[in-house]
Design an enzyme around this catalytic site. Structure first.
Site, short mmCIF file in Angstrom:
data_model
loop_
_atom_site.label_atom_id
_atom_site.label_comp_id
_atom_site.label_asym_id
_atom_site.label_seq_id
_atom_site.Cartn_x
_atom_site.Cartn_y
_atom_site.Cartn_z
N TYR A 33 0.71 -1.31 -0.04
CA TYR A 33 -0.07 -0.02 -0.05
C TYR A 33 0.98 1.30 -0.08
CZ TYR A 33 1.07 0.96 5.07
OH TYR A 33 1.53 1.22 5.88
N ARG A 52 8.16 4.04 -5.00
CA ARG A 52 8.17 3.12 -3.64
C ARG A 52 7.14 1.95 -4.12
NH1 ARG A 52 7.66 5.32 2.28
NH2 ARG A 52 5.42 5.08 1.64
N ARG A 100 -7.23 -20.91 -1.83
CA ARG A 100 -6.04 -20.69 -0.73
C ARG A 100 -4.83 -21.64 -0.94
NH1 ARG A 100 -4.42 -21.91 4.47
NH2 ARG A 100 -3.76 -20.25 5.61
N LYS A 147 6.68 -2.20 1.69
CA LYS A 147 5.38 -1.79 2.41
C LYS A 147 4.32 -2.64 2.47
CE LYS A 147 3.20 3.00 3.16
NZ LYS A 147 3.49 3.14 4.53
N GLU A 179 12.13 2.41 14.25
CA GLU A 179 11.27 3.23 13.85
C GLU A 179 10.07 3.66 14.83
OE1 GLU A 179 10.27 2.74 9.56
OE2 GLU A 179 10.18 0.56 9.93
N1 PMP Z 1 7.79 3.83 8.82
C1 PMP Z 1 6.72 3.10 8.93
C2 PMP Z 1 6.72 1.72 9.56
C3 PMP Z 1 5.70 3.43 8.30
O1 PMP Z 1 4.48 2.82 8.35
C4 PMP Z 1 5.69 4.93 7.67
C5 PMP Z 1 4.29 5.38 7.13
N2 PMP Z 1 4.08 4.77 5.88
C6 PMP Z 1 6.66 5.68 7.56
C7 PMP Z 1 7.93 5.04 8.21
C8 PMP Z 1 6.79 6.92 6.85
O2 PMP Z 1 6.68 6.93 5.58
P1 PMP Z 1 6.25 7.91 4.67
O3 PMP Z 1 6.99 9.36 4.94
O4 PMP Z 1 6.37 7.64 3.19
O5 PMP Z 1 4.76 8.18 5.18
#
Ligand code: PMP
Length: 285
Positions: A33, A52, A100, A147, A179
């Site tokens: 996403y 991305r 599945r 992502k 993070e």
């Molecule tokens: N790290 C994680 C784990 C996230 O989910 C996000 C948000 N998508 C970010 C960093 C920040 O990414 P962005 O600046 O592209 O929103």
């Protein structure tokens, strides 16, 4: 008023926006996403989000649902149909529908869904007070650079923060901060250096991170792309997070320890102001 959603080429009312129970996004979190910001009715840094997205798809050998041009066309139409002026556009691609089976199906067609959320992003009260965070162990899988919608561990982290009466959690692995649950994490050192973990498979390469680090360097800041511990963070002058939906958001308290005087610091405030100005001025940062 009901929102219009986008589902595989169709613009439909929210109540009709449905996908199959056999969609692999639902059964295996086999989906990726992107969340793009909308300001003044325009997408911010959307090209970078689509880039991305293409990388996430490629890392998972998932076919793109259509060309970037077609995605952009659908994004713009959706914003228009929902008259979004400030908020978010969520976009999800899943590998599609198949009976599945763990291995990737040969003939599934990837699906694309999108929806919008109107939200006040610029005038966020949290930007005035700053965020409180707690530290938690990082329970996620080992490819956080992709992502995917496999977001249960960050969701548990966010709930732990809510239960602790704070705004978010910073995840820690091998003694080092990776993070935030849905954002990149930074500290500002005593000599005003901006420190954030280096890119790799341990964190998501944030689109906002890329923009902020680039203009911070141009503004003369030294940026250290090195991991830091929670103890270092607690002793930092300032801390902040970045993400598409929060821009730059000051962090003023970590695990109950106030940073500096407990208010948003000057570097975080300046970076937030500059990011918003740049986003409003040039939509593709
Ligand atoms: N790290 C994680 C784990 C996230 O989910 C996000 C948000 N998508 C970010 C960093 C920040 O990414 P962005 O600046 O592209 O929103």
């Amino acid at each position: 008023m009901s929102r219009t959603f986008y589902v595989n080429g169709e613009f439909v009312a929210e109540e009709n926006a449905t996908i199959s129970v056999l969609d692999r996004g639902f059964l295996f979190a086999d989906a990726v996403y992107e969340v793009s910001t909308v300001l003044d009715g325009k997408l911010i840094d959307n090209k970078a989000h689509l880039k991305r997205l293409a990388r996430s798809l490629s890392e998972l050998s998932m076919a793109p649902p259509c060309s970037d041009e077609k995605i952009l066309e659908a994004q713009l139409k959706l914003l228009d149909l929902n008259s979004v002026s400030e908020g978010l556009l969520y976009l999800q691609v899943s590998r599609g529908v198949a009976d599945r089976d763990f291995a990737y199906p040969k003939d599934a067609r990837s699906s694309l869904v999108m929806f919008t959320q109107e939200k006040n992003l610029i005038n966020s009260p949290l930007a005035e007070t700053g965020m409180h965070v707690i530290s938690i162990p990082d329970l996620r899988w080992k490819r956080r650079d992709i992502k995917t919608v496999g977001l249960l561990a960050p969701s548990m982290g966010k709930q732990a923060a809510v239960d602790a009466g704070v705004h978010d959690a910073w995840m820690v692995e091998d003694g080092l901060v990776t993070e935030g649950t849905s954002n990149n994490a930074y500290i500002v050192t005593a000599d005003k250096k901006i420190q954030t973990r280096h890119l790799g498979t341990e964190i998501l390469s944030g689109i906002t991170r890329q923009a902020v680090l680039s203009f911070a360097r141009k503004a003369g800041y030294t940026v250290l792309e090195e991991p830091f511990t929670i103890e270092q963070a607690k002793q930092a002058q300032e801390a902040f997070i970045t993400s598409a939906s929060t821009f730059v958001m000051p962090v003023v308290n970590i695990d109950g320890v106030a940073l500096g005087d407990g208010n948003p610091g000057p570097v975080s405030k300046e970076l937030r102001k500059t990011y918003i100005e740049m986003a409003l001025a040039h939509q593709d940062l």
